[in-house]
Design a protein around this motif. Structure first.
Motif, PDB file in Angstrom:
ATOM      1  N   TRP A  41       0.852  -1.199   0.000  1.00 43.65           N
ATOM      2  CA  TRP A  41       0.000   0.000   0.000  1.00 43.65           C
ATOM      3  C   TRP A  41       0.876   1.234   0.000  1.00 43.65           C
ATOM      4  O   TRP A  41       1.871   1.298   0.733  1.00 43.65           O
ATOM      5  CB  TRP A  41      -0.898   0.025   1.242  1.00 43.65           C
ATOM      6  CG  TRP A  41      -2.144   0.834   1.078  1.00 43.65           C
ATOM      7  CD1 TRP A  41      -3.350   0.380   0.600  1.00 43.65           C
ATOM      8  CD2 TRP A  41      -2.340   2.214   1.396  1.00 43.65           C
ATOM      9  NE1 TRP A  41      -4.268   1.413   0.599  1.00 43.65           N
ATOM     10  CE2 TRP A  41      -3.679   2.543   1.082  1.00 43.65           C
ATOM     11  CE3 TRP A  41      -1.520   3.203   1.912  1.00 43.65           C
ATOM     12  CZ2 TRP A  41      -4.207   3.806   1.262  1.00 43.65           C
ATOM     13  CZ3 TRP A  41      -2.048   4.478   2.094  1.00 43.65           C
ATOM     14  CH2 TRP A  41      -3.380   4.759   1.777  1.00 43.65           C
ATOM     15  N   ALA A  42       0.514   2.201  -0.823  1.00 37.18           N
ATOM     16  CA  ALA A  42       1.197   3.496  -0.836  1.00 37.18           C
ATOM     17  C   ALA A  42       0.166   4.549  -1.178  1.00 37.18           C
ATOM     18  O   ALA A  42      -0.488   4.460  -2.225  1.00 37.18           O
ATOM     19  CB  ALA A  42       2.337   3.514  -1.849  1.00 37.18           C
ATOM     20  N   PHE A  57      -4.453   6.557  -3.605  1.00 34.18           N
ATOM     21  CA  PHE A  57      -3.572   5.481  -3.151  1.00 34.18           C
ATOM     22  C   PHE A  57      -3.463   4.397  -4.202  1.00 34.18           C
ATOM     23  O   PHE A  57      -4.237   4.349  -5.158  1.00 34.18           O
ATOM     24  CB  PHE A  57      -4.077   4.879  -1.828  1.00 34.18           C
ATOM     25  CG  PHE A  57      -5.334   4.067  -1.953  1.00 34.18           C
ATOM     26  CD1 PHE A  57      -5.283   2.689  -2.148  1.00 34.18           C
ATOM     27  CD2 PHE A  57      -6.581   4.665  -1.867  1.00 34.18           C
ATOM     28  CE1 PHE A  57      -6.452   1.932  -2.256  1.00 34.18           C
ATOM     29  CE2 PHE A  57      -7.746   3.922  -1.973  1.00 34.18           C
ATOM     30  CZ  PHE A  57      -7.684   2.551  -2.170  1.00 34.18           C
ATOM     31  N   GLN A  58      -2.518   3.502  -3.997  1.00 32.78           N
ATOM     32  CA  GLN A  58      -2.332   2.274  -4.761  1.00 32.78           C
ATOM     33  C   GLN A  58      -2.307   1.127  -3.758  1.00 32.78           C
ATOM     34  O   GLN A  58      -1.670   1.241  -2.715  1.00 32.78           O
ATOM     35  CB  GLN A  58      -0.998   2.302  -5.515  1.00 32.78           C
ATOM     36  CG  GLN A  58      -0.868   3.428  -6.507  1.00 32.78           C
ATOM     37  CD  GLN A  58      -1.616   3.169  -7.789  1.00 32.78           C
ATOM     38  OE1 GLN A  58      -1.490   2.102  -8.387  1.00 32.78           O
ATOM     39  NE2 GLN A  58      -2.398   4.138  -8.209  1.00 32.78           N
ATOM     40  N   GLY A  59      -3.001   0.037  -4.072  1.00 34.60           N
ATOM     41  CA  GLY A  59      -3.014  -1.114  -3.185  1.00 34.60           C
ATOM     42  C   GLY A  59      -4.431  -1.555  -2.898  1.00 34.60           C
ATOM     43  O   GLY A  59      -5.375  -1.156  -3.578  1.00 34.60           O
ATOM     44  N   LYS A  60      -4.558  -2.388  -1.869  1.00 36.14           N
ATOM     45  CA  LYS A  60      -5.870  -2.901  -1.476  1.00 36.14           C
ATOM     46  C   LYS A  60      -6.715  -1.796  -0.853  1.00 36.14           C
ATOM     47  O   LYS A  60      -6.208  -0.747  -0.494  1.00 36.14           O
ATOM     48  CB  LYS A  60      -5.697  -4.049  -0.478  1.00 36.14           C
ATOM     49  CG  LYS A  60      -5.046  -5.277  -1.072  1.00 36.14           C
ATOM     50  CD  LYS A  60      -4.949  -6.378  -0.037  1.00 36.14           C
ATOM     51  CE  LYS A  60      -4.309  -7.616  -0.649  1.00 36.14           C
ATOM     52  NZ  LYS A  60      -4.216  -8.689   0.336  1.00 36.14           N
ATOM     53  N   LEU A 119       1.716  10.972   3.950  1.00 34.15           N
ATOM     54  CA  LEU A 119       2.078   9.901   3.028  1.00 34.15           C
ATOM     55  C   LEU A 119       2.213   8.654   3.891  1.00 34.15           C
ATOM     56  O   LEU A 119       2.958   8.658   4.873  1.00 34.15           O
ATOM     57  CB  LEU A 119       3.394  10.217   2.318  1.00 34.15           C
ATOM     58  CG  LEU A 119       4.064   9.064   1.557  1.00 34.15           C
ATOM     59  CD1 LEU A 119       3.147   8.480   0.483  1.00 34.15           C
ATOM     60  CD2 LEU A 119       5.387   9.525   0.953  1.00 34.15           C
ATOM     61  N   ASP A 120       1.475   7.608   3.528  1.00 36.09           N
ATOM     62  CA  ASP A 120       1.451   6.367   4.306  1.00 36.09           C
ATOM     63  C   ASP A 120       1.868   5.227   3.386  1.00 36.09           C
ATOM     64  O   ASP A 120       1.298   5.066   2.303  1.00 36.09           O
ATOM     65  CB  ASP A 120       0.025   6.137   4.833  1.00 36.09           C
ATOM     66  CG  ASP A 120      -0.129   4.842   5.609  1.00 36.09           C
ATOM     67  OD1 ASP A 120       0.869   4.332   6.154  1.00 36.09           O
ATOM     68  OD2 ASP A 120      -1.268   4.337   5.668  1.00 36.09           O
ATOM     69  N   ILE A 121       2.862   4.459   3.799  1.00 33.63           N
ATOM     70  CA  ILE A 121       3.340   3.332   2.995  1.00 33.63           C
ATOM     71  C   ILE A 121       3.441   2.107   3.886  1.00 33.63           C
ATOM     72  O   ILE A 121       4.031   2.155   4.964  1.00 33.63           O
ATOM     73  CB  ILE A 121       4.700   3.640   2.346  1.00 33.63           C
ATOM     74  CG1 ILE A 121       4.612   4.948   1.544  1.00 33.63           C
ATOM     75  CG2 ILE A 121       5.132   2.481   1.459  1.00 33.63           C
ATOM     76  CD1 ILE A 121       5.931   5.404   0.966  1.00 33.63           C
ATOM     77  N   ASP A 122       2.868   1.003   3.418  1.00 35.56           N
ATOM     78  CA  ASP A 122       2.862  -0.259   4.161  1.00 35.56           C
ATOM     79  C   ASP A 122       3.609  -1.331   3.381  1.00 35.56           C
ATOM     80  O   ASP A 122       3.622  -1.326   2.150  1.00 35.56           O
ATOM     81  CB  ASP A 122       1.431  -0.757   4.373  1.00 35.56           C
ATOM     82  CG  ASP A 122       0.595   0.156   5.233  1.00 35.56           C
ATOM     83  OD1 ASP A 122       1.138   1.094   5.830  1.00 35.56           O
ATOM     84  OD2 ASP A 122      -0.634  -0.070   5.295  1.00 35.56           O
ATOM     85  N   SER A 123       4.157  -2.279   4.127  1.00 34.01           N
ATOM     86  CA  SER A 123       4.845  -3.415   3.525  1.00 34.01           C
ATOM     87  C   SER A 123       4.474  -4.698   4.259  1.00 34.01           C
ATOM     88  O   SER A 123       4.308  -4.682   5.479  1.00 34.01           O
ATOM     89  CB  SER A 123       6.361  -3.210   3.609  1.00 34.01           C
ATOM     90  OG  SER A 123       7.047  -4.378   3.180  1.00 34.01           O
ATOM     91  N   PRO A 124       4.393  -5.815   3.527  1.00 24.59           N
ATOM     92  CA  PRO A 124       4.179  -7.098   4.189  1.00 24.59           C
ATOM     93  C   PRO A 124       5.469  -7.648   4.810  1.00 24.59           C
ATOM     94  O   PRO A 124       5.457  -8.685   5.464  1.00 24.59           O
ATOM     95  CB  PRO A 124       3.682  -8.001   3.062  1.00 24.59           C
ATOM     96  CG  PRO A 124       4.272  -7.412   1.826  1.00 24.59           C
ATOM     97  CD  PRO A 124       4.353  -5.939   2.067  1.00 24.59           C
ATOM     98  N   LYS A 125       6.581  -6.920   4.607  1.00 26.31           N
ATOM     99  CA  LYS A 125       7.889  -7.349   5.102  1.00 26.31           C
ATOM    100  C   LYS A 125       8.232  -6.589   6.384  1.00 26.31           C
ATOM    101  O   LYS A 125       8.222  -5.363   6.418  1.00 26.31           O
ATOM    102  CB  LYS A 125       8.937  -7.059   4.027  1.00 26.31           C
ATOM    103  CG  LYS A 125      10.304  -7.546   4.327  1.00 26.31           C
ATOM    104  CD  LYS A 125      11.228  -7.260   3.147  1.00 26.31           C
ATOM    105  CE  LYS A 125      12.656  -7.570   3.509  1.00 26.31           C
ATOM    106  NZ  LYS A 125      13.571  -7.162   2.433  1.00 26.31           N
TER     107      LYS A 125
END
Length: 151
Positions: A41-42, A57-60, A119-125
């Motif tokens: 997600w970004a 945003f981009q992502g789910k 600005l919010d950015i998520d990672s599965p890592k």
């Protein structure tokens, strides 16, 4: 390794002639999402009274409103600072919009002294975001702060 200098040039080219935040944030989210590896997600949340409202945003799919002071995004707004969280499951009050997210970085966007969004950015890592990411993303936020008219 992400080339943040190139991303900054690209973002400047995309936003330099447009002052409205929505198309600029839409292009910025796409640029970031496709340039940085290991993201799920970004995107952006914009201030709406005393809470954050989902922006481009981009992502789910994502949470629509986040109260100031709640979760990583709301805490970044309340404290007016960047938050880089290596494991969101250890962050008290974390809002799990996507259960696959493990790490997160949130950067406030300012119009003068006023926070206008994040600005919010998520990672599965777990532990995905480094000091280099924080510095590079801060430069991208500065481009948006300068190139948008925040009304």
């Amino acid at each position: 390794m992400t080339n943040y200098d190139l991303l900054k040039e690209q973002l400047q080219a995309l936003t330099g002639s447009e002052r409205h935040p929505i198309p600029n944030l839409a292009n910025a989210s796409a640029l970031i999402y496709h340039a940085l590896p290991d993201l799920n997600w970004a995107g952006f949340y914009l201030m709406d009274n005393e809470e954050l409202l989902l922006g481009p945003f981009q992502g789910k799919t994502a949470c629509i409103r986040i109260p100031k002071g709640r979760g990583v995004c709301g805490t970044a707004v309340l404290e007016e600072r960047i938050l880089r969280v290596d494991d969101v499951h250890t962050f008290e009050g974390h809002i799990a919009c996507d259960s696959a997210s493990r790490s997160e970085i949130v950067l406030p966007i300012f119009d003068g002294e006023r926070v206008v969004g994040v600005l919010d950015i998520d990672s599965p890592k777990k532990g995905r975001f480094s000091k280099e990411d924080e510095e590079g993303l801060s430069e991208l936020v500065k481009v948006l702060e300068k190139n948008c008219i925040w009304t």
